[in-house]
Design an enzyme around this catalytic site. Structure first.
Site, PDB file in Angstrom:
ATOM      1  N   LYS A   1       5.323   7.855   8.665  1.00 52.22           N
ATOM      2  CA  LYS A   1       4.683   7.821  10.089  1.00 52.22           C
ATOM      3  C   LYS A   1       5.731   7.784  11.225  1.00 52.22           C
ATOM      4  CE  LYS A   1       1.113   4.994   7.948  1.00 52.22           C
ATOM      5  NZ  LYS A   1      -0.412   5.005   8.195  1.00 52.22           N
TER       6      LYS A   1
ATOM      7  N   TYR B   1       0.845  -1.114  -0.021  1.00 55.13           N
ATOM      8  CA  TYR B   1       0.044   0.083   0.064  1.00 55.13           C
ATOM      9  C   TYR B   1       0.628   1.053  -0.038  1.00 55.13           C
ATOM     10  CZ  TYR B   1      -3.138   3.653   1.758  1.00 55.13           C
ATOM     11  OH  TYR B   1      -3.800   4.645   1.807  1.00 55.13           O
TER      12      TYR B   1
ATOM     13  N   ASP C   1       9.261   1.375   0.096  1.00 58.66           N
ATOM     14  CA  ASP C   1       8.403   2.065   1.233  1.00 58.66           C
ATOM     15  C   ASP C   1       8.469   1.628   2.499  1.00 58.66           C
ATOM     16  OD1 ASP C   1       6.387   3.557   2.354  1.00 58.66           O
ATOM     17  OD2 ASP C   1       4.740   3.022   1.029  1.00 58.66           O
TER      18      ASP C   1
HETATM   19  C1  LIG Z   1       3.330   1.469   3.592  1.00 58.31           C
HETATM   20  C2  LIG Z   1       2.616   2.997   3.423  1.00 58.31           C
HETATM   21  N1  LIG Z   1       2.776   3.555   2.369  1.00 58.31           N
HETATM   22  C3  LIG Z   1       2.382   4.819   2.516  1.00 58.31           C
HETATM   23  C4  LIG Z   1       1.324   5.333   3.104  1.00 58.31           C
HETATM   24  C5  LIG Z   1       0.514   6.496   2.930  1.00 58.31           C
HETATM   25  O1  LIG Z   1       0.858   7.293   3.760  1.00 58.31           O
HETATM   26  P1  LIG Z   1      -0.355   8.586   4.048  1.00 58.31           P
HETATM   27  O2  LIG Z   1      -1.439   7.861   4.523  1.00 58.31           O
HETATM   28  O3  LIG Z   1       0.537   9.393   5.065  1.00 58.31           O
HETATM   29  O4  LIG Z   1      -0.340   9.206   2.841  1.00 58.31           O
HETATM   30  C6  LIG Z   1       0.779   4.144   4.198  1.00 58.31           C
HETATM   31  C7  LIG Z   1      -0.490   4.867   5.144  1.00 58.31           C
HETATM   32  O5  LIG Z   1      -0.905   3.783   5.734  1.00 58.31           O
HETATM   33  C8  LIG Z   1       1.372   3.042   4.438  1.00 58.31           C
HETATM   34  O6  LIG Z   1       1.209   2.444   5.385  1.00 58.31           O
END
Ligand SMILES: Cc1ncc(COP(=O)(O)O)c(C=O)c1O
Length: 428
Positions: free
Chosen positions: A255, A145, A227
């Site tokens: 995060k 994700y 990521d």
């Molecule tokens: C692995 C990963 N990448 C990207 C994102 C997207 O981050 P944001 O919600 O801060 O845009 C998330 C959010 O849950 C995530 O878990």
């Protein structure tokens, strides 16, 4: 009268002006069945959250894993207050931008240069644009994700509003399955700009898997992007890339960087990152200083105190006790745990008479009644001390026993106070 009257009333008000009543899908009624759930928070402290009705919870959602030290951390508050007395944003960049960049370069194996964003989505989308610019190719291969932008969400079932022409450039592969990745490379020949994946989510990467993904990407002229929005500053100080010893070309953080403050980063190889000077990735608040001050404080603490090791020990303790509760209640056919101790997944399965949605909804109903807030993963923080972990496991012992009983008697459905959750679109 229910324990959630104020939450329920506020939902009616919020939905008059806010679609879904929430800015964030994962905090909305799509995840929390109305009638059995707290829907809005009024305050947080350490490992706890209070809802609008004054109910107190041990919070294992941890603001969607963006809290790692615990809510309202004194050190972070002090660093932010100090910065607040100086500036939040100025007309020219502040020195703090370079200070936090230097810390990332020091601690994260793939980081030679750094740019900041606000959400994880900013960083992943910048990384994809950068890879496309650097390679001159359009297609991307993804597993995991990556946020709400067209290039990634277009590959899910929640793709309304995303042009087909954009979705057609994104291709999903299965984690831990090298064939699924190599067959995409065979089909797309030399059109792939990047392979982007969460280096780990529900399960550990198989031995040699991440190395093989890197090799496949590079032998096909594509960049490798990790990521680390969740894994960064959670799995280890230098992220999953440090833990697993595989260095990608680019990686993204979010995060875990600033204990709840909105900041993200894309980092990577200098020659690739220099392409940032040619593409456009720029925002008014990219150098916002309260979040940078929080990030500096959090990252320095990681560096000096190895907080990731402490977090893992807390997560392991919770995992052991939860497994014990699962065993004692005899529900191991229904529930198993997986993932890293600092981000552990609860994997529910259906029973002969009950769907997985019914089982999950009943679980939520019971834990919310008993003062535990969680969505499907244990996102532990340093505030989840031994006493809190013991309390969580006591709740689990009770809840699992009750669930087992209602399933055996065939009465679980009658116990549900609301309709079960609807199956949601899956991203992992
Ligand atoms: C692995 C990963 N990448 C990207 C994102 C997207 O981050 P944001 O919600 O801060 O845009 C998330 C959010 O849950 C995530 O878990």
């Amino acid at each position: 009268m229910s324990a959630f009257d104020k939450s329920n009333e506020h939902l009616v008000r919020a939905e008059k002006t806010i679609p879904l009543g929430s800015q964030t899908f994962s905090k909305s009624r799509t995840q929390y069945p109305v009638g059995i759930s707290p829907l809005f928070a009024s305050k947080v402290e350490g490992p706890h959250l209070w809802d609008l009705d004054g109910n107190k919870y041990i919070d294992l959602v941890s603001s969607l894993a963006s809290i790692t030290l615990g809510y309202n951390d004194r050190g972070v508050n002090k660093a932010v207050s100090r910065q607040l007395s100086k500036a939040v944003g100025m007309s020219l960049p502040a020195v703090l931008e370079a200070e936090v960049s230097e810390l990332l370069v020091e601690l994260v194996p793939s980081a030679e240069m750094v740019r900041f964003g606000k959400n994880g989505t900013d960083a992943t989308s910048a990384a994809i644009r950068l890879a496309r610019a650097y390679t001159g190719r359009d297609h991307v291969l993804i597993s995991g994700y990556f946020g709400w932008q067209d290039w990634s969400i277009g590959s899910t079932t929640r793709n309304k509003g995303v042009p087909e022409v954009v979705s057609s450039l994104t291709h999903k592969f299965e984690f831990n399955n090298l064939n699924s990745l190599s067959s995409l490379f065979s089909q797309l020949d030399s059109e792939v700009a990047a392979v982007i994946l969460e280096p780990m989510n529900v399960v550990y990467p198989n031995k040699g898997y991440l190395e093989a993904v890197k090799e496949l990407a590079h032998s096909n002229g594509a960049l490798l992007i990790f990521d680390e929005t969740i894994t960064g500053f959670r799995f280890s100080t230098g992220g999953a890339q440090e833990l697993f010893g595989v260095t990608p070309d680019l990686s993204t953080f979010g995060k875990g960087m600033a204990n709840g403050y909105p900041i993200s980063a894309v980092v990577g190889r200098k020659d690739v990152m220099m392409e940032m000077e040619e593409i456009f990735f720029s925002g008014t608040f990219g150098g916002e200083l309260l979040s940078l001050a929080a990030a500096k404080h959090v990252i320095e603490r990681h560096k000096n105190q190895n907080l990731a090791r402490e977090l893992a020990a807390i997560g392991e303790g919770l995992e052991v006790r939860t497994n014990q509760a699962i065993q004692d209640a005899g529900i191991s056919e229904l529930l198993s745990l997986s993932g890293h101790p600092t981000w552990t997944f609860l994997n529910w399965r259906s029973a002969p008479e009950f769907s997985v949605e019914e089982i999950k909804t009943y679980f939520m109903q019971l834990i919310f009644e008993k003062g535990l807030l969680l969505l499907g993963t244990h996102n532990v923080t340093l505030a989840h001390n031994e006493k809190i972990i013991r309390k969580i496991s006591e709740i689990y012992f009770d809840v699992f026993e009750i669930m087992k009983d209602k399933i055996e008697k065939g009465t679980l459905r009658n116990e549900l106070k609301v309709e079960p959750l609807k199956p949601l679109f899956r991203v992992r």
